[in-house]
Scaffold this motif. Structure first.
Motif, mmCIF file in Angstrom:
data_model
loop_
_atom_site.group_PDB
_atom_site.id
_atom_site.type_symbol
_atom_site.label_atom_id
_atom_site.label_comp_id
_atom_site.label_asym_id
_atom_site.label_seq_id
_atom_site.Cartn_x
_atom_site.Cartn_y
_atom_site.Cartn_z
ATOM 1 N N THR A 10 0.817 -1.211 0.000
ATOM 2 C CA THR A 10 0.000 0.000 0.000
ATOM 3 C C THR A 10 0.846 1.254 0.000
ATOM 4 O O THR A 10 0.351 2.329 -0.301
ATOM 5 C CB THR A 10 -0.924 0.020 1.228
ATOM 6 O OG1 THR A 10 -0.137 0.073 2.404
ATOM 7 C CG2 THR A 10 -1.820 -1.196 1.266
ATOM 8 N N PRO A 14 1.471 3.541 -7.074
ATOM 9 C CA PRO A 14 0.867 4.859 -7.251
ATOM 10 C C PRO A 14 -0.630 4.829 -7.007
ATOM 11 O O PRO A 14 -1.311 3.889 -7.372
ATOM 12 C CB PRO A 14 1.195 5.191 -8.723
ATOM 13 C CG PRO A 14 2.420 4.386 -9.024
ATOM 14 C CD PRO A 14 2.293 3.131 -8.239
ATOM 15 N N ASP A 15 -1.116 5.900 -6.447
ATOM 16 C CA ASP A 15 -2.529 5.994 -6.090
ATOM 17 C C ASP A 15 -3.383 6.093 -7.334
ATOM 18 O O ASP A 15 -3.212 6.978 -8.154
ATOM 19 C CB ASP A 15 -2.739 7.249 -5.220
ATOM 20 C CG ASP A 15 -4.091 7.252 -4.547
ATOM 21 O OD1 ASP A 15 -4.838 6.279 -4.775
ATOM 22 O OD2 ASP A 15 -4.365 8.203 -3.809
ATOM 23 N N ARG A 162 -5.933 11.743 -1.895
ATOM 24 C CA ARG A 162 -5.053 11.248 -0.836
ATOM 25 C C ARG A 162 -4.860 12.261 0.281
ATOM 26 O O ARG A 162 -4.850 11.902 1.462
ATOM 27 C CB ARG A 162 -3.688 10.850 -1.420
ATOM 28 C CG ARG A 162 -2.716 10.352 -0.354
ATOM 29 C CD ARG A 162 -1.445 9.792 -0.986
ATOM 30 N NE ARG A 162 -0.745 10.795 -1.768
ATOM 31 C CZ ARG A 162 0.081 11.704 -1.242
ATOM 32 N NH1 ARG A 162 0.267 11.742 0.066
ATOM 33 N NH2 ARG A 162 0.693 12.565 -2.016
ATOM 34 N N GLU A 373 -6.313 2.627 6.175
ATOM 35 C CA GLU A 373 -4.987 2.781 5.584
ATOM 36 C C GLU A 373 -4.005 1.707 6.049
ATOM 37 O O GLU A 373 -2.929 1.560 5.459
ATOM 38 C CB GLU A 373 -4.432 4.166 5.934
ATOM 39 C CG GLU A 373 -5.122 5.300 5.190
ATOM 40 C CD GLU A 373 -4.772 6.675 5.718
ATOM 41 O OE1 GLU A 373 -5.068 7.666 5.032
ATOM 42 O OE2 GLU A 373 -4.205 6.760 6.832
ATOM 43 N N ARG A 439 0.385 7.079 2.858
ATOM 44 C CA ARG A 439 0.276 5.835 2.108
ATOM 45 C C ARG A 439 -0.695 5.974 0.935
ATOM 46 O O ARG A 439 -1.710 6.639 1.041
ATOM 47 C CB ARG A 439 -0.215 4.692 3.005
ATOM 48 C CG ARG A 439 0.838 4.163 3.954
ATOM 49 C CD ARG A 439 0.319 2.954 4.691
ATOM 50 N NE ARG A 439 1.367 2.385 5.545
ATOM 51 C CZ ARG A 439 1.201 1.306 6.295
ATOM 52 N NH1 ARG A 439 0.022 0.705 6.330
ATOM 53 N NH2 ARG A 439 2.209 0.843 7.011
ATOM 54 N N GLU A 440 -0.346 5.298 -0.157
ATOM 55 C CA GLU A 440 -1.287 5.154 -1.261
ATOM 56 C C GLU A 440 -2.195 3.961 -0.957
ATOM 57 O O GLU A 440 -1.805 3.050 -0.240
ATOM 58 C CB GLU A 440 -0.550 4.943 -2.580
ATOM 59 C CG GLU A 440 0.545 5.954 -2.850
ATOM 60 C CD GLU A 440 0.029 7.369 -3.080
ATOM 61 O OE1 GLU A 440 -1.209 7.543 -3.105
ATOM 62 O OE2 GLU A 440 0.855 8.285 -3.214
#
Length: 442
Positions: A10, A14-15, A162, A373, A439-440
């Motif tokens: 996570t 990339p998000d 995010r 998360e 975190r993504e």
């Protein structure tokens, strides 16, 4: 093809969530997550209020007052035992089928179980079957709520940009404040306009029956939202876990147990300051029922303030820092809660309850983003829900029971020590967890 996502994953991918989602979509998600949790927690809290005020006489009239109160609180605790089961059931389908459909199912189960309590005859009509059916409906309530919070939090977090996950997670976190305010407000109104005999005879049933209407409102709102983009991407990549709950236990036991420990003080503070203190003040201190319900309404405003302040600030200051601050404040407040309450003075009682619920809100607010998360997308519903609801078993289910016994054996100050001990447990657990705001999610 991967079948599972680790906590480390996570942080590195990339998000892919819709950080550029339209304002209208984000507003709709915020409203849906907020209204759903408000309705479901209203359903849950009216039972706690009724358990403190009237269920002991309606369903356990053959027991002495202390044991009847304990029996009433025991039926109350049944739902907490059911909530992790609900987390496993709804989390399984939420991680495999989708967040939206599971949230609709949890709302239906919770709402209808609550409404049926309002139709359930008492001990005088059904005898021993009355408390048994009450326990069954309370168990079904717990199953439904066990799937509610995780889905609502994920709905907000997985849609949000995010850098605004704490902000959007604040909306489902405000649901308990509004649900509790509505539940307490309905009971306060009924207590104010009805005689004591009318309230105990039929008035207490009205808040439960209102759930029929609220379920319709909640369904209308939730059926209009879309699936989260994070989950949709995971499904497109065929990353679904075959057994999400087992994967959480196998790959994320540390996050699960420490996250549950972090939630202990939030639950413990809330149910001590509301359910137990309501029964204690009206039964032991002889504070009028309407007075205590009114003071609880005031205290609820402090809960909402603490929740919103901490949740929104967690995007800049970090989730962990604010939860630790809330746990530290709670440890201190445990020592002053009952000395203030025992004065019997309305202003000081309001301060006692309001301070406790503000501390609880500071812990609770960031948890809407923090717990999700901690887990990967394909087990996030199960992991966040289990951590949240296991904390409820440890902090919420037993608090009124332990507090009742402690007060009877050692006096009210011992209950304050108990609250402070729960705060220390949560503090130590969160110290062992990492910060997650950067975190993504995919």
């Amino acid at each position: 093809m991967r079948s599972e996502t680790t906590a480390a994953d996570t942080q590195q991918v990339p998000d892919a969530q819709s950080a550029d989602g339209s304002p209208e979509t984000l507003r709709r998600v915020a409203v849906a997550s907020f209204i759903g949790t408000a309705i479901e927690f209203y359903d849950f809290y009216i039972y706690g209020t009724a358990a403190a005020l009237v269920l002991n006489q309606a369903f356990f009239p053959t027991l002495d007052p202390v044991n009847a109160t304990l029996a009433s609180f025991s039926t109350y605790a049944v739902a907490f035992a059911a909530r992790p089961i609900g987390s496993v059931i709804f989390g399984h389908f939420g991680d495999r089928v989708g967040r939206k459909s599971v949230l609709v199912a949890s709302l239906l189960l919770m709402g209808l179980s609550t409404a049926l309590v309002g139709l359930l005859p008492g001990y005088g009509t059904l005898g021993v079957w009355a408390p048994l059916l009450l326990i069954l409906l309370r168990f079904l309530q717990g199953i439904g709520l066990g799937g509610e919070w995780g889905g609502a939090a994920l709905l907000a977090v997985e849609h949000a940009p995010r850098k605004k996950r704490g902000l959007y997670a604040a909306f489902p976190q405000l649901g308990p404040s509004v649900g509790f305010f509505a539940a307490t407000g309905v009971f306060w109104l009924l207590s104010s306009v009805l005689s004591d005999d009318a309230f105990r005879g039929w008035g207490w049933r009205v808040p439960f029956l209102l759930s029929f209407l609220l379920v319709g409102v909640g369904l209308f709102v939730r059926l209009r939202i879309s699936e989260t983009p994070v989950f949709a991407k995971a499904m497109a990549a065929r990353e679904a876990s075959k057994a999400p709950a087992l994967d959480v236990l196998r790959r994320h036991p540390r996050e699960l147990l420490l996250g549950a420990g972090g939630m202990v003080v939030a639950y413990g503070l809330f149910y001590t300051a509301t359910t137990y203190c309501l029964a204690y003040a009206t039964g032991t201190l002889d504070v009028p029922r309407t007075t205590m319900l009114g003071l609880s309404l005031v205290a609820c405003l402090f809960l909402a303030a603490g929740t919103w302040l901490a949740a929104t600030r967690s995007d800049g200051d970090g989730r962990r820092k604010l939860v630790l601050a809330g746990a530290g404040l709670s440890a201190v407040w445990g020592f002053v809660l009952f000395p203030l309450l025992d004065t019997g003075q309305p202003v000081l009682i309001a301060l006692a309850l309001g301070g406790a619920l503000f501390c609880m809100g500071v812990v609770y607010g960031p948890m809407g983003a923090y717990l999700p998360e901690l887990f990967g997308t394909n087990v996030r519903y199960s992991g966040a829900s289990l951590a949240y609801n296991l904390g409820g078993v440890l902090g919420g289910a037993v608090s009124p029971l332990v507090a009742t016994r402690l007060q009877a054996a050692f006096g009210s100050s011992s209950v304050g020590w108990y609250v402070s001990a729960m705060a220390v447990v949560s503090l130590m657990c969160v110290l062992a967890l990492p910060e997650t705001r950067e975190r993504e999610l995919t």
